[in-house]
Design a protein around this motif. Structure first.
Motif, PDB file in Angstrom:
ATOM      1  N   LEU A  26       1.099  -1.020   0.097  1.00  0.00           N
ATOM      2  CA  LEU A  26       0.008  -0.180  -0.246  1.00  0.00           C
ATOM      3  C   LEU A  26       0.628   1.435   0.521  1.00  0.00           C
ATOM      4  O   LEU A  26       0.292   2.166  -0.619  1.00  0.00           O
ATOM      5  CB  LEU A  26      -1.149  -0.205   0.847  1.00  0.00           C
ATOM      6  CG  LEU A  26      -1.435   1.592   1.659  1.00  0.00           C
ATOM      7  CD1 LEU A  26      -2.446   1.445   0.207  1.00  0.00           C
ATOM      8  CD2 LEU A  26      -2.337   0.705   3.497  1.00  0.00           C
ATOM      9  N   LEU A  27       2.230   1.385   0.476  1.00  0.00           N
ATOM     10  CA  LEU A  27       2.593   2.395   0.733  1.00  0.00           C
ATOM     11  C   LEU A  27       3.609   2.866   0.049  1.00  0.00           C
ATOM     12  O   LEU A  27       4.151   3.982  -0.543  1.00  0.00           O
ATOM     13  CB  LEU A  27       3.624   2.661   2.129  1.00  0.00           C
ATOM     14  CG  LEU A  27       2.854   2.194   3.587  1.00  0.00           C
ATOM     15  CD1 LEU A  27       3.646   2.240   4.826  1.00  0.00           C
ATOM     16  CD2 LEU A  27       1.669   3.334   3.690  1.00  0.00           C
ATOM     17  N   ALA A  28       3.964   1.889  -1.012  1.00  0.00           N
ATOM     18  CA  ALA A  28       4.861   1.487  -2.236  1.00  0.00           C
ATOM     19  C   ALA A  28       4.076   1.363  -3.475  1.00  0.00           C
ATOM     20  O   ALA A  28       4.241   2.144  -4.550  1.00  0.00           O
ATOM     21  CB  ALA A  28       5.175   0.715  -2.843  1.00  0.00           C
ATOM     22  N   SER A  29       2.427   2.113  -3.519  1.00  0.00           N
ATOM     23  CA  SER A  29       1.348   2.210  -4.543  1.00  0.00           C
ATOM     24  C   SER A  29       0.713   3.970  -4.791  1.00  0.00           C
ATOM     25  O   SER A  29       1.278   4.407  -2.934  1.00  0.00           O
ATOM     26  CB  SER A  29       0.369   0.896  -4.638  1.00  0.00           C
ATOM     27  OG  SER A  29      -0.289   2.194  -3.304  1.00  0.00           O
ATOM     28  N   PRO A  30       0.427   4.015  -5.503  1.00  0.00           N
ATOM     29  CA  PRO A  30      -0.144   5.377  -5.700  1.00  0.00           C
ATOM     30  C   PRO A  30      -1.069   5.469  -4.259  1.00  0.00           C
ATOM     31  O   PRO A  30      -2.040   6.757  -4.884  1.00  0.00           O
ATOM     32  CB  PRO A  30      -0.538   5.104  -7.384  1.00  0.00           C
ATOM     33  CG  PRO A  30       0.152   3.928  -7.924  1.00  0.00           C
ATOM     34  CD  PRO A  30       0.236   3.835  -7.265  1.00  0.00           C
ATOM     35  N   LEU A  31      -1.303   4.727  -4.109  1.00  0.00           N
ATOM     36  CA  LEU A  31      -2.798   4.441  -3.280  1.00  0.00           C
ATOM     37  C   LEU A  31      -2.554   5.073  -2.121  1.00  0.00           C
ATOM     38  O   LEU A  31      -3.050   5.499  -1.058  1.00  0.00           O
ATOM     39  CB  LEU A  31      -3.810   3.629  -3.445  1.00  0.00           C
ATOM     40  CG  LEU A  31      -4.531   2.954  -4.917  1.00  0.00           C
ATOM     41  CD1 LEU A  31      -4.584   1.117  -4.348  1.00  0.00           C
ATOM     42  CD2 LEU A  31      -4.933   3.533  -5.239  1.00  0.00           C
ATOM     43  N   SER A  32      -1.351   5.027  -1.673  1.00  0.00           N
ATOM     44  CA  SER A  32      -0.974   5.186   0.097  1.00  0.00           C
ATOM     45  C   SER A  32      -0.907   6.564   0.312  1.00  0.00           C
ATOM     46  O   SER A  32      -1.532   7.605  -0.434  1.00  0.00           O
ATOM     47  CB  SER A  32       0.898   5.982  -0.437  1.00  0.00           C
ATOM     48  OG  SER A  32       1.103   5.742   0.781  1.00  0.00           O
ATOM     49  N   PRO A  33      -1.510   6.855   1.322  1.00  0.00           N
ATOM     50  CA  PRO A  33      -2.504   7.567   2.233  1.00  0.00           C
ATOM     51  C   PRO A  33      -1.132   9.153   2.831  1.00  0.00           C
ATOM     52  O   PRO A  33      -1.063  10.006   2.580  1.00  0.00           O
ATOM     53  CB  PRO A  33      -3.826   7.653   3.624  1.00  0.00           C
ATOM     54  CG  PRO A  33      -3.404   5.869   2.894  1.00  0.00           C
ATOM     55  CD  PRO A  33      -1.524   5.918   1.871  1.00  0.00           C
ATOM     56  N   LEU A  34      -0.080   8.162   1.973  1.00  0.00           N
ATOM     57  CA  LEU A  34       1.136   9.327   2.682  1.00  0.00           C
ATOM     58  C   LEU A  34       1.848  10.183   1.876  1.00  0.00           C
ATOM     59  O   LEU A  34       1.656   9.723   0.829  1.00  0.00           O
ATOM     60  CB  LEU A  34       2.459   8.002   3.271  1.00  0.00           C
ATOM     61  CG  LEU A  34       2.107   7.378   4.720  1.00  0.00           C
ATOM     62  CD1 LEU A  34       3.016   6.761   4.793  1.00  0.00           C
ATOM     63  CD2 LEU A  34       1.465   8.022   5.877  1.00  0.00           C
ATOM     64  N   ALA A  91       3.985  -9.443  -4.857  1.00  0.00           N
ATOM     65  CA  ALA A  91       2.491 -10.045  -5.626  1.00  0.00           C
ATOM     66  C   ALA A  91       1.188  -8.957  -5.448  1.00  0.00           C
ATOM     67  O   ALA A  91       0.656  -8.058  -6.182  1.00  0.00           O
ATOM     68  CB  ALA A  91       2.147 -10.896  -4.979  1.00  0.00           C
ATOM     69  N   TYR A  92       1.288  -8.858  -4.239  1.00  0.00           N
ATOM     70  CA  TYR A  92      -0.569  -7.501  -4.019  1.00  0.00           C
ATOM     71  C   TYR A  92       0.234  -5.517  -4.375  1.00  0.00           C
ATOM     72  O   TYR A  92      -0.536  -5.777  -5.108  1.00  0.00           O
ATOM     73  CB  TYR A  92      -0.165  -6.817  -1.972  1.00  0.00           C
ATOM     74  CG  TYR A  92      -0.370  -7.735  -1.707  1.00  0.00           C
ATOM     75  CD1 TYR A  92      -1.551  -8.451  -1.415  1.00  0.00           C
ATOM     76  CD2 TYR A  92       0.140  -8.280   0.034  1.00  0.00           C
ATOM     77  CE1 TYR A  92      -2.552  -9.240  -0.299  1.00  0.00           C
ATOM     78  CE2 TYR A  92      -0.502  -8.847   0.971  1.00  0.00           C
ATOM     79  CZ  TYR A  92      -1.611  -9.418   0.408  1.00  0.00           C
ATOM     80  OH  TYR A  92      -2.438 -10.364   1.367  1.00  0.00           O
ATOM     81  N   LEU A  93       1.647  -5.189  -4.713  1.00  0.00           N
ATOM     82  CA  LEU A  93       1.848  -4.261  -5.535  1.00  0.00           C
ATOM     83  C   LEU A  93       1.705  -4.487  -7.034  1.00  0.00           C
ATOM     84  O   LEU A  93       0.888  -3.451  -7.171  1.00  0.00           O
ATOM     85  CB  LEU A  93       3.153  -3.779  -4.978  1.00  0.00           C
ATOM     86  CG  LEU A  93       3.640  -2.654  -5.573  1.00  0.00           C
ATOM     87  CD1 LEU A  93       3.090  -1.754  -4.496  1.00  0.00           C
ATOM     88  CD2 LEU A  93       5.028  -2.713  -5.885  1.00  0.00           C
ATOM     89  N   LYS A  94       1.435  -5.521  -7.297  1.00  0.00           N
ATOM     90  CA  LYS A  94       1.081  -6.464  -8.763  1.00  0.00           C
ATOM     91  C   LYS A  94      -0.280  -5.970  -9.152  1.00  0.00           C
ATOM     92  O   LYS A  94      -0.555  -5.637 -10.220  1.00  0.00           O
ATOM     93  CB  LYS A  94       2.122  -7.162  -9.449  1.00  0.00           C
ATOM     94  CG  LYS A  94       2.292  -7.475 -10.537  1.00  0.00           C
ATOM     95  CD  LYS A  94       2.791  -7.138 -11.608  1.00  0.00           C
ATOM     96  CE  LYS A  94       4.674  -6.698 -11.093  1.00  0.00           C
ATOM     97  NZ  LYS A  94       5.386  -6.179 -11.662  1.00  0.00           N
ATOM     98  N   PHE A  95      -0.773  -6.494  -7.699  1.00  0.00           N
ATOM     99  CA  PHE A  95      -2.237  -6.496  -8.335  1.00  0.00           C
ATOM    100  C   PHE A  95      -2.593  -5.502  -8.106  1.00  0.00           C
ATOM    101  O   PHE A  95      -3.922  -5.403  -7.962  1.00  0.00           O
ATOM    102  CB  PHE A  95      -2.675  -8.286  -8.009  1.00  0.00           C
ATOM    103  CG  PHE A  95      -2.091  -9.321  -8.333  1.00  0.00           C
ATOM    104  CD1 PHE A  95      -2.449  -9.534  -8.823  1.00  0.00           C
ATOM    105  CD2 PHE A  95      -1.907  -9.922  -7.107  1.00  0.00           C
ATOM    106  CE1 PHE A  95      -2.596 -11.460 -10.009  1.00  0.00           C
ATOM    107  CE2 PHE A  95      -0.900 -11.533  -8.261  1.00  0.00           C
ATOM    108  CZ  PHE A  95      -1.529 -11.590  -8.907  1.00  0.00           C
ATOM    109  N   MET A  96      -2.397  -4.438  -7.336  1.00  0.00           N
ATOM    110  CA  MET A  96      -2.975  -2.919  -7.816  1.00  0.00           C
ATOM    111  C   MET A  96      -2.776  -2.452  -8.439  1.00  0.00           C
ATOM    112  O   MET A  96      -3.255  -1.564  -8.368  1.00  0.00           O
ATOM    113  CB  MET A  96      -2.556  -2.952  -6.321  1.00  0.00           C
ATOM    114  CG  MET A  96      -3.120  -3.010  -4.302  1.00  0.00           C
ATOM    115  SD  MET A  96      -1.314  -2.731  -3.082  1.00  0.00           S
ATOM    116  CE  MET A  96      -2.551  -1.309  -2.122  1.00  0.00           C
ATOM    117  N   GLY A  97      -2.155  -2.536  -8.821  1.00  0.00           N
ATOM    118  CA  GLY A  97      -1.830  -2.074 -10.683  1.00  0.00           C
ATOM    119  C   GLY A  97      -0.391  -1.489 -10.299  1.00  0.00           C
ATOM    120  O   GLY A  97      -0.189  -0.407 -11.024  1.00  0.00           O
TER     121      GLY A  97
END
Ligand code: ADP
Length: 474
Positions: A124-132, A151-157
């Motif tokens: 989450l923190l490494a994705s564009p969706l991160s709230p930080l 894997a999570y990161l890949k599937f989050m886009g």
């Protein structure tokens, strides 16, 4: 360059092995060369009680499968400026046992959930969706506990480029397949080209498959894991990914492991003024009820007691070693059988052998300083730290011809490399060491050669920084 370094352990807050040493030192070394590296750690008791200047930066109200999860920001220690994000979720992390096992040594039954959460927050923190506001360009994952993050990161886009470092392939985090959906992983990833491993869910394989780049903690280990037996079932995937797999040697903390300023020692010494090492030997012999004898070659071993470390070979040659006139110190804990055999050996040789069953950091420094020869006959060793500490302390190491041991010990120059992985192979190396020990000028030369090696983290940090640059450039 912003890097999120996700890890299940980091010195000085929580440690079970070498990964904690790496996680405690590498981010600081990276920051020293201008990389904004921040840690992500689970909020175990010791992390919440030890991290400095904690403040809440995020509250995830309803993370599926978990509920409310808090993220704290703090500093790793008071003297170093290494920011650390802490996943505060008491139900999973605040326990009385160790980070992975309860007090009696059993794996926690919910480890998939515990480290699924760590991986998920990392992604989450490494994705564009991160709230930080702070957005890493690189997500650096370490061992199976963070393996699901790529894997999570890949599937989050997608988002940050991901690096997966293999510290020890023997631990893979393999769980029941019916956890795939509850952990929020898509069914489509449960196949050979994904996180499926012989019908089960493998955290490590997820990382090895989905990360953009893989590193192992020594060049030799990076080669060894592409074949049997050290590939431990994952050799096919690793060989397939060899174009994006490199070996980067770990460093050691040259300030903490410095015989001229080591607070655990009652005497100090250095390559230029080595006399204090004799005094360290005397004090150690006295402390452990060994005969105080300057001439007797003193062998030391500090290790987790697992089959990996070759302690069984040491126990097989132990009586012969003592009969030769040497002394032996075994410090460690782990498998009950090995602990028992170590105690028996010591009991057979009062005044000549000592077995200290437990984890004792101060004593580990005193053994490194007081011993003449260090034993590390590992069957495999991804990198290994004690052979480097030993050289820095003028304690000549005997090592197995594997992994980082091969990359950091030069046979006949800074130590002795076993010709064969067996008890007879160990004995041959011991005989060579004893012959060299008897030749005082040659021995001094070897001690000096080891003490002059540069095992600083800065060298490794520069290699990681170069890798991050390359990945960030796409
Ligand atoms: P591994 O990570 O496989 O355990 P490493 O050599 O990479 O092996 O790192 C082990 C670290 O743990 C070293 O810093 C070593 O000194 C320390 N260590 C292991 N066992 C003990 C012990 N019983 N007491 C003190 N330190 C120990």
């Amino acid at each position: 360059m912003k890097v999120l370094f996700a890890t299940p352990e980091a010195r000085p807050l929580i440690k079970t092995g070498g990964l904690a040493d790496v996680s405690g030192a590498l981010p600081a070394a990276l920051r020293g060369i201008g990389v904004d590296c921040r840690l992500l750690l689970p909020g175990y008791h010791s992390v919440l009680s030890g991290a400095r200047e904690q403040r809440e930066v995020l509250r995830l109200a309803n993370l599926p499968g978990y509920g409310e999860v808090r993220l704290l920001e703090a500093r790793l220690t008071s003297d170093e400026d290494v920011p650390v994000y802490i996943v505060d979720y008491p139900y999973h992390y605040q326990r009385d046992g160790g980070p992975y096992q309860d007090a009696s040594g059993r794996d926690y039954p919910d480890n998939a959930w515990r480290f699924g959460l760590l991986s998920r927050i990392a992604a989450l923190l490494a994705s564009p969706l991160s709230p930080l506001d702070w957005r890493p360009r690189i997500l650096h994952c370490n061992d199976w506990q963070t393996g699901l993050a790529p894997a999570y990161l890949k599937f989050m886009g997608g988002g940050a480029a991901s690096v997966m470092t293999i510290h020890n392939l023997a631990y893979q985090g393999v769980f029941a397949p019916d956890l795939v959906a509850p952990l929020g992983l898509p069914r489509e990833g449960f196949r050979i080209e994904g996180f499926e491993y012989h019908g089960k869910l493998s955290f490590l394989k997820a990382g090895l498959y989905y990360a953009d780049w893989l590193t192992a903690v020594s060049p030799t280990y990076a080669e060894e894991i592409q074949r049997e037996p050290l590939g431990m079932g994952l050799q096919g995937l690793l060989a397939h990914r060899r174009e994006s797999l490199t070996g980067i040697l770990n460093g050691i903390d040259m300030a903490e492991w410095n015989p001229s300023s080591d607070l655990h020692l009652s005497c100090d010494y250095s390559a230029r003024a080595p006399a204090g090492k004799k005094r360290c030997k005397q004090v150690l012999q006295g402390d452990l009820n060994l005969e105080v004898n300057e001439e007797a070659p003193l062998f030391g071993l500090i290790s987790r007691f697992t089959p990996q470390k070759g302690l069984d070979w040491v126990l097989q040659v132990g009586d012969r070693l003592i009969a030769w006139g040497a002394q032996l110190i075994l410090l460690g804990k782990g498998d009950a059988e090995l602990e028992h055999a170590a105690r028996l050996l010591a009991a057979r040789h009062p005044g000549r052998a000592a077995a200290i069953i437990g984890y004792d950091e101060g004593l580990s420094h005193r053994v490194e300083a007081g011993a003449d020869i260090f034993l590390m006959p590992s069957r495999f060793e991804p990198c290994g730290l004690n052979q480097m500490y030993s050289q820095r302390y003028g304690t000549v190491p005997i090592v197995g011809a594997t992994g980082g041991l091969k990359d950091t010990v030069e046979d006949g120059v800074t130590g002795f490399v076993m010709s064969e992985p067996s008890a007879p192979g160990l004995w041959l190396a011991i005989e060579r060491a004893l012959a060299a020990y008897a030749d005082k000028p040659a021995w001094r030369h070897m001690m000096q050669a080891g003490m002059q090696q540069d095992f600083s983290w800065e060298r490794s940090a520069r290699q990681y920084a170069a890798l991050y640059e390359k990945l960030a450039a796409g």
